[in-house]
Motif scaffolding. Structure first.
Motif, PDB file in Angstrom:
ATOM      1  N   LEU A   1      34.712  30.101  44.986  1.00 51.88           N
ATOM      2  CA  LEU A   1      33.403  30.697  44.318  1.00 51.88           C
ATOM      3  C   LEU A   1      33.170  31.949  44.801  1.00 51.88           C
ATOM      4  N   ALA A   2      33.592  32.463  45.843  1.00 52.26           N
ATOM      5  CA  ALA A   2      33.219  33.900  46.116  1.00 52.26           C
ATOM      6  C   ALA A   2      33.744  34.906  45.248  1.00 52.26           C
ATOM      7  N   GLN A   3      35.072  34.397  44.704  1.00 46.96           N
ATOM      8  CA  GLN A   3      35.790  35.273  43.750  1.00 46.96           C
ATOM      9  C   GLN A   3      35.048  35.222  42.568  1.00 46.96           C
ATOM     10  N   HIS A   4      34.503  34.123  42.084  1.00 48.94           N
ATOM     11  CA  HIS A   4      33.768  34.176  40.868  1.00 48.94           C
ATOM     12  C   HIS A   4      32.405  35.110  41.026  1.00 48.94           C
ATOM     13  N   GLN A   5      31.808  34.779  42.412  1.00 52.33           N
ATOM     14  CA  GLN A   5      30.543  35.431  42.578  1.00 52.33           C
ATOM     15  C   GLN A   5      30.755  37.135  42.553  1.00 52.33           C
ATOM     16  N   SER A   6      31.775  37.328  43.263  1.00 48.46           N
ATOM     17  CA  SER A   6      32.278  38.827  43.339  1.00 48.46           C
ATOM     18  C   SER A   6      32.884  39.458  42.250  1.00 48.46           C
ATOM     19  N   GLY A   7      33.139  38.617  41.001  1.00 43.20           N
ATOM     20  CA  GLY A   7      33.844  39.445  39.980  1.00 43.20           C
ATOM     21  C   GLY A   7      34.949  39.875  40.250  1.00 43.20           C
ATOM     22  N   LYS A   8      35.741  39.175  41.186  1.00 39.67           N
ATOM     23  CA  LYS A   8      37.428  39.884  41.499  1.00 39.67           C
ATOM     24  C   LYS A   8      38.193  40.016  40.253  1.00 39.67           C
ATOM     25  N   PHE A   9      37.987  38.848  39.097  1.00 32.52           N
ATOM     26  CA  PHE A   9      38.719  38.942  38.175  1.00 32.52           C
ATOM     27  C   PHE A   9      38.231  39.317  36.841  1.00 32.52           C
ATOM     28  N   PRO A  10      38.209  40.653  36.585  1.00 31.05           N
ATOM     29  CA  PRO A  10      37.353  41.047  35.321  1.00 31.05           C
ATOM     30  C   PRO A  10      37.725  40.403  33.851  1.00 31.05           C
ATOM     31  N   GLU A  11      38.734  39.792  33.871  1.00 32.51           N
ATOM     32  CA  GLU A  11      39.226  39.047  32.654  1.00 32.51           C
ATOM     33  C   GLU A  11      38.896  37.682  32.772  1.00 32.51           C
ATOM     34  N   SER A  12      38.229  37.127  33.664  1.00 32.53           N
ATOM     35  CA  SER A  12      37.794  35.801  33.667  1.00 32.53           C
ATOM     36  C   SER A  12      36.253  35.495  32.853  1.00 32.53           C
ATOM     37  N   TYR A  13      36.274  34.179  32.645  1.00 32.14           N
ATOM     38  CA  TYR A  13      35.183  33.697  31.927  1.00 32.14           C
ATOM     39  C   TYR A  13      33.715  34.184  32.367  1.00 32.14           C
ATOM     40  N   THR A  14      33.828  33.954  34.021  1.00 31.29           N
ATOM     41  CA  THR A  14      32.586  34.171  34.583  1.00 31.29           C
ATOM     42  C   THR A  14      32.196  35.617  34.871  1.00 31.29           C
ATOM     43  N   TYR A  15      32.955  36.438  34.864  1.00 32.49           N
ATOM     44  CA  TYR A  15      32.823  37.820  35.004  1.00 32.49           C
ATOM     45  C   TYR A  15      31.449  38.456  34.518  1.00 32.49           C
ATOM     46  N   LYS A  16      31.130  38.472  33.378  1.00 31.34           N
ATOM     47  CA  LYS A  16      30.125  38.788  32.738  1.00 31.34           C
ATOM     48  C   LYS A  16      28.958  37.862  32.650  1.00 31.34           C
ATOM     49  N   ARG A  17      29.193  36.877  33.291  1.00 27.58           N
ATOM     50  CA  ARG A  17      28.040  35.805  33.101  1.00 27.58           C
ATOM     51  C   ARG A  17      27.463  35.418  34.610  1.00 27.58           C
ATOM     52  N   ARG A  18      27.800  36.489  35.514  1.00 25.85           N
ATOM     53  CA  ARG A  18      27.233  36.240  37.103  1.00 25.85           C
ATOM     54  C   ARG A  18      25.847  36.594  37.021  1.00 25.85           C
ATOM     55  N   PRO A  19      25.171  35.953  38.029  1.00 21.68           N
ATOM     56  CA  PRO A  19      25.811  35.222  39.065  1.00 21.68           C
ATOM     57  C   PRO A  19      25.980  33.549  38.519  1.00 21.68           C
ATOM     58  N   VAL A  20      26.643  33.074  39.306  1.00 24.79           N
ATOM     59  CA  VAL A  20      26.968  31.673  39.014  1.00 24.79           C
ATOM     60  C   VAL A  20      26.628  30.641  40.028  1.00 24.79           C
ATOM     61  N   GLU A  21      26.359  29.477  39.698  1.00 23.30           N
ATOM     62  CA  GLU A  21      25.761  28.366  40.478  1.00 23.30           C
ATOM     63  C   GLU A  21      26.501  27.010  40.792  1.00 23.30           C
TER      64      GLU A  21
END
Length: 70
Positions: free
Chosen positions: A28-48
């Motif tokens: 969850l911390a990785q998703h929130q921080s944008g650790k992986f720029p290629e991931s689906y959630t990167y441009k859709r943060r914040p996530v819950e």
């Protein structure tokens, strides 16, 4: 015994992301921080985090994830 988590995130654009991990807090911390720029959630943060379920078997966790994704 190792645990695996199937989780669902609600993204800032109201879309959903489903994944599997063995450490939900770190993931969850990785998703929130944008650790992986290629991931689906990167441009859709914040996530819950809206759902998670715990499994003791990775095969069952992956099967459940696939079922959720349809």
């Amino acid at each position: 015994m190792k645990q695996y988590f199937v989780y669902i995130l609600r993204c800032s654009d109201n879309s959903y992301y489903t994944g599997v991990t063995n450490d939900i807090e770190v993931r969850l911390a990785q998703h929130q921080s944008g650790k992986f720029p290629e991931s689906y959630t990167y441009k859709r943060r914040p996530v819950e985090l809206v759902f998670f379920y715990v499994f003791n078997d990775i095969i069952q966790a992956i099967a459940f994830e696939k079922q959720v994704k349809g």
